[in-house]
Write a protein that holds these residues in place. Structure first.
Motif, PDB file in Angstrom:
ATOM      1  N   LYS A 181      41.857  52.317  46.924  1.00  0.00           N
ATOM      2  CA  LYS A 181      41.700  51.496  48.129  1.00  0.00           C
ATOM      3  C   LYS A 181      41.236  50.090  47.793  1.00  0.00           C
ATOM      4  CE  LYS A 181      42.775  54.645  51.091  1.00  0.00           C
ATOM      5  NZ  LYS A 181      44.085  54.644  51.648  1.00  0.00           N
ATOM      6  N   GLU A 182      40.553  49.942  46.658  1.00  0.00           N
ATOM      7  CA  GLU A 182      40.112  48.607  46.265  1.00  0.00           C
ATOM      8  C   GLU A 182      40.106  48.484  44.744  1.00  0.00           C
ATOM      9  OE1 GLU A 182      35.310  48.942  46.244  1.00  0.00           O
ATOM     10  OE2 GLU A 182      36.265  48.494  48.161  1.00  0.00           O
ATOM     11  N   TYR A 183      40.431  47.312  44.288  1.00  0.00           N
ATOM     12  CA  TYR A 183      40.397  46.975  42.869  1.00  0.00           C
ATOM     13  C   TYR A 183      39.493  45.763  42.748  1.00  0.00           C
ATOM     14  CZ  TYR A 183      44.139  50.129  41.540  1.00  0.00           C
ATOM     15  OH  TYR A 183      44.882  51.239  41.282  1.00  0.00           O
ATOM     16  N   ILE A 184      38.531  45.834  41.855  1.00  0.00           N
ATOM     17  CA  ILE A 184      37.530  44.789  41.815  1.00  0.00           C
ATOM     18  C   ILE A 184      37.470  44.066  40.476  1.00  0.00           C
ATOM     19  CG2 ILE A 184      35.045  44.328  41.991  1.00  0.00           C
ATOM     20  CD1 ILE A 184      34.949  46.694  43.980  1.00  0.00           C
ATOM     21  N   SER A 185      37.404  44.787  39.386  1.00  0.00           N
ATOM     22  CA  SER A 185      37.021  44.184  38.110  1.00  0.00           C
ATOM     23  C   SER A 185      38.207  43.704  37.270  1.00  0.00           C
ATOM     24  CB  SER A 185      36.201  45.179  37.287  1.00  0.00           C
ATOM     25  OG  SER A 185      37.031  46.231  36.834  1.00  0.00           O
ATOM     26  N   ARG A 186      37.875  42.828  36.349  1.00  0.00           N
ATOM     27  CA  ARG A 186      38.855  42.353  35.375  1.00  0.00           C
ATOM     28  C   ARG A 186      39.352  43.498  34.500  1.00  0.00           C
ATOM     29  NH1 ARG A 186      39.290  36.944  34.920  1.00  0.00           N
ATOM     30  NH2 ARG A 186      37.733  35.742  36.038  1.00  0.00           N
ATOM     31  N   SER A 187      38.461  44.420  34.151  1.00  0.00           N
ATOM     32  CA  SER A 187      38.872  45.532  33.293  1.00  0.00           C
ATOM     33  C   SER A 187      39.895  46.419  33.999  1.00  0.00           C
ATOM     34  CB  SER A 187      37.664  46.347  32.824  1.00  0.00           C
ATOM     35  OG  SER A 187      37.001  46.934  33.916  1.00  0.00           O
ATOM     36  N   GLU A 188      39.768  46.600  35.315  1.00  0.00           N
ATOM     37  CA  GLU A 188      40.767  47.348  36.075  1.00  0.00           C
ATOM     38  C   GLU A 188      42.110  46.616  36.051  1.00  0.00           C
ATOM     39  OE1 GLU A 188      38.269  49.689  39.484  1.00  0.00           O
ATOM     40  OE2 GLU A 188      38.435  47.506  39.688  1.00  0.00           O
ATOM     41  N   ALA A 189      42.066  45.311  36.155  1.00  0.00           N
ATOM     42  CA  ALA A 189      43.295  44.516  36.106  1.00  0.00           C
ATOM     43  C   ALA A 189      43.958  44.629  34.738  1.00  0.00           C
ATOM     44  CB  ALA A 189      42.990  43.052  36.424  1.00  0.00           C
ATOM     45  N   ARG A 190      43.163  44.543  33.680  1.00  0.00           N
ATOM     46  CA  ARG A 190      43.725  44.663  32.326  1.00  0.00           C
ATOM     47  C   ARG A 190      44.356  46.036  32.112  1.00  0.00           C
ATOM     48  NH1 ARG A 190      39.202  41.295  31.031  1.00  0.00           N
ATOM     49  NH2 ARG A 190      37.911  43.124  30.626  1.00  0.00           N
ATOM     50  N   ARG A 191      43.708  47.086  32.608  1.00  0.00           N
ATOM     51  CA  ARG A 191      44.278  48.442  32.489  1.00  0.00           C
ATOM     52  C   ARG A 191      45.590  48.533  33.253  1.00  0.00           C
ATOM     53  NH1 ARG A 191      38.801  50.275  32.781  1.00  0.00           N
ATOM     54  NH2 ARG A 191      38.989  50.512  35.035  1.00  0.00           N
ATOM     55  N   LEU A 192      45.630  47.965  34.447  1.00  0.00           N
ATOM     56  CA  LEU A 192      46.850  47.990  35.245  1.00  0.00           C
ATOM     57  C   LEU A 192      47.997  47.285  34.526  1.00  0.00           C
ATOM     58  CD1 LEU A 192      48.283  48.515  38.024  1.00  0.00           C
ATOM     59  CD2 LEU A 192      47.567  46.201  38.610  1.00  0.00           C
ATOM     60  N   SER A 217      41.113  45.957  49.536  1.00  0.00           N
ATOM     61  CA  SER A 217      40.473  44.739  49.038  1.00  0.00           C
ATOM     62  C   SER A 217      40.654  44.601  47.536  1.00  0.00           C
ATOM     63  CB  SER A 217      38.983  44.732  49.390  1.00  0.00           C
ATOM     64  OG  SER A 217      38.312  45.746  48.677  1.00  0.00           O
ATOM     65  N   LEU A 218      40.531  43.361  47.094  1.00  0.00           N
ATOM     66  CA  LEU A 218      40.595  43.016  45.678  1.00  0.00           C
ATOM     67  C   LEU A 218      39.394  42.158  45.344  1.00  0.00           C
ATOM     68  CD1 LEU A 218      44.271  41.744  45.175  1.00  0.00           C
ATOM     69  CD2 LEU A 218      43.359  43.962  44.526  1.00  0.00           C
ATOM     70  N   GLY A 219      38.895  42.318  44.134  1.00  0.00           N
ATOM     71  CA  GLY A 219      37.859  41.416  43.672  1.00  0.00           C
ATOM     72  C   GLY A 219      38.482  40.140  43.140  1.00  0.00           C
ATOM     73  N   GLN A 220      37.715  39.060  43.163  1.00  0.00           N
ATOM     74  CA  GLN A 220      38.235  37.787  42.647  1.00  0.00           C
ATOM     75  C   GLN A 220      38.541  37.900  41.159  1.00  0.00           C
ATOM     76  OE1 GLN A 220      35.138  35.100  43.929  1.00  0.00           O
ATOM     77  NE2 GLN A 220      36.401  34.402  45.632  1.00  0.00           N
ATOM     78  N   GLY A 221      37.729  38.649  40.426  1.00  0.00           N
ATOM     79  CA  GLY A 221      37.975  38.843  38.994  1.00  0.00           C
ATOM     80  C   GLY A 221      39.285  39.551  38.741  1.00  0.00           C
ATOM     81  N   PHE A 222      39.585  40.574  39.553  1.00  0.00           N
ATOM     82  CA  PHE A 222      40.847  41.296  39.435  1.00  0.00           C
ATOM     83  C   PHE A 222      42.022  40.350  39.674  1.00  0.00           C
ATOM     84  CE2 PHE A 222      44.443  43.673  40.987  1.00  0.00           C
ATOM     85  CZ  PHE A 222      44.473  44.811  40.194  1.00  0.00           C
ATOM     86  N   ASP A 277      42.121  37.086  39.556  1.00  0.00           N
ATOM     87  CA  ASP A 277      42.187  36.055  38.524  1.00  0.00           C
ATOM     88  C   ASP A 277      42.821  36.597  37.247  1.00  0.00           C
ATOM     89  OD1 ASP A 277      41.418  33.304  37.602  1.00  0.00           O
ATOM     90  OD2 ASP A 277      40.252  34.491  36.153  1.00  0.00           O
ATOM     91  N   GLU A 278      42.445  37.802  36.869  1.00  0.00           N
ATOM     92  CA  GLU A 278      42.972  38.403  35.640  1.00  0.00           C
ATOM     93  C   GLU A 278      44.482  38.628  35.717  1.00  0.00           C
ATOM     94  OE1 GLU A 278      42.532  39.568  31.742  1.00  0.00           O
ATOM     95  OE2 GLU A 278      40.891  38.870  33.018  1.00  0.00           O
ATOM     96  N   VAL A 279      44.965  39.096  36.865  1.00  0.00           N
ATOM     97  CA  VAL A 279      46.402  39.367  37.027  1.00  0.00           C
ATOM     98  C   VAL A 279      47.192  38.088  37.244  1.00  0.00           C
ATOM     99  CG1 VAL A 279      48.152  40.464  38.496  1.00  0.00           C
ATOM    100  CG2 VAL A 279      46.064  41.714  37.892  1.00  0.00           C
ATOM    101  N   PHE A 280      46.749  37.269  38.192  1.00  0.00           N
ATOM    102  CA  PHE A 280      47.575  36.155  38.650  1.00  0.00           C
ATOM    103  C   PHE A 280      47.321  34.835  37.933  1.00  0.00           C
ATOM    104  CE2 PHE A 280      47.513  39.206  42.137  1.00  0.00           C
ATOM    105  CZ  PHE A 280      48.872  39.408  42.277  1.00  0.00           C
ATOM    106  N   ARG A 281      46.278  34.743  37.131  1.00  0.00           N
ATOM    107  CA  ARG A 281      46.071  33.530  36.333  1.00  0.00           C
ATOM    108  C   ARG A 281      46.095  33.853  34.835  1.00  0.00           C
ATOM    109  NH1 ARG A 281      42.508  30.942  33.484  1.00  0.00           N
ATOM    110  NH2 ARG A 281      40.862  32.448  33.894  1.00  0.00           N
ATOM    111  N   VAL A 282      45.227  34.747  34.391  1.00  0.00           N
ATOM    112  CA  VAL A 282      45.100  35.033  32.960  1.00  0.00           C
ATOM    113  C   VAL A 282      46.375  35.674  32.415  1.00  0.00           C
ATOM    114  CG1 VAL A 282      43.809  36.314  31.207  1.00  0.00           C
ATOM    115  CG2 VAL A 282      42.592  35.228  33.100  1.00  0.00           C
ATOM    116  N   PHE A 283      46.834  36.783  33.022  1.00  0.00           N
ATOM    117  CA  PHE A 283      48.043  37.454  32.534  1.00  0.00           C
ATOM    118  C   PHE A 283      49.237  36.507  32.597  1.00  0.00           C
ATOM    119  CE2 PHE A 283      51.872  40.027  32.901  1.00  0.00           C
ATOM    120  CZ  PHE A 283      51.707  40.961  31.895  1.00  0.00           C
TER     121      PHE A 283
END
Length: 86
Positions: free
Chosen positions: A13-24, A43-48, A50-56
């Motif tokens: 239901k929600e993804y928050i952390s950068r580590s969750e984004a990296r795993r995804l 909901s999404l966390g800002q870190g999530f 940022d990790e997907v849509f900027r860093v990746f």
């Protein structure tokens, strides 16, 4: 993988952390296009985001990331990340 579409269904239901984004995103760098389906995500966390849509995206500029089923709450979190990327 020239024209491969990857449909990633997010089951939480929600993804928050950068580590969750990296795993995804693990292993998705092999594809030219990724479609992220946010159906049911509340909901999404800002870190999530940022990790997907900027860093990746900065690490893999040749990969197109598209989204589906973005509700207004998620859009308000993702849009600033995309705006700051420009």
């Amino acid at each position: 993988f020239e024209k491969t579409h990857v449909y990633v269904k997010l089951f939480q239901k929600e993804y928050i952390s950068r580590s969750e984004a990296r795993r995804l995103m693990t292993g998705l760098d092999k594809f030219k296009e990724i479609i992220l389906d946010f159906k049911g995500v509340k909901s999404l966390g800002q870190g999530f985001a940022d990790e997907v849509f900027r860093v990746f995206r900065s690490q893999h500029p040749e990969i197109i990331i598209k989204t589906q089923n973005i509700n207004p709450v998620l859009d308000s979190i993702i849009k600033p990340v995309l705006d700051n990327e420009i």
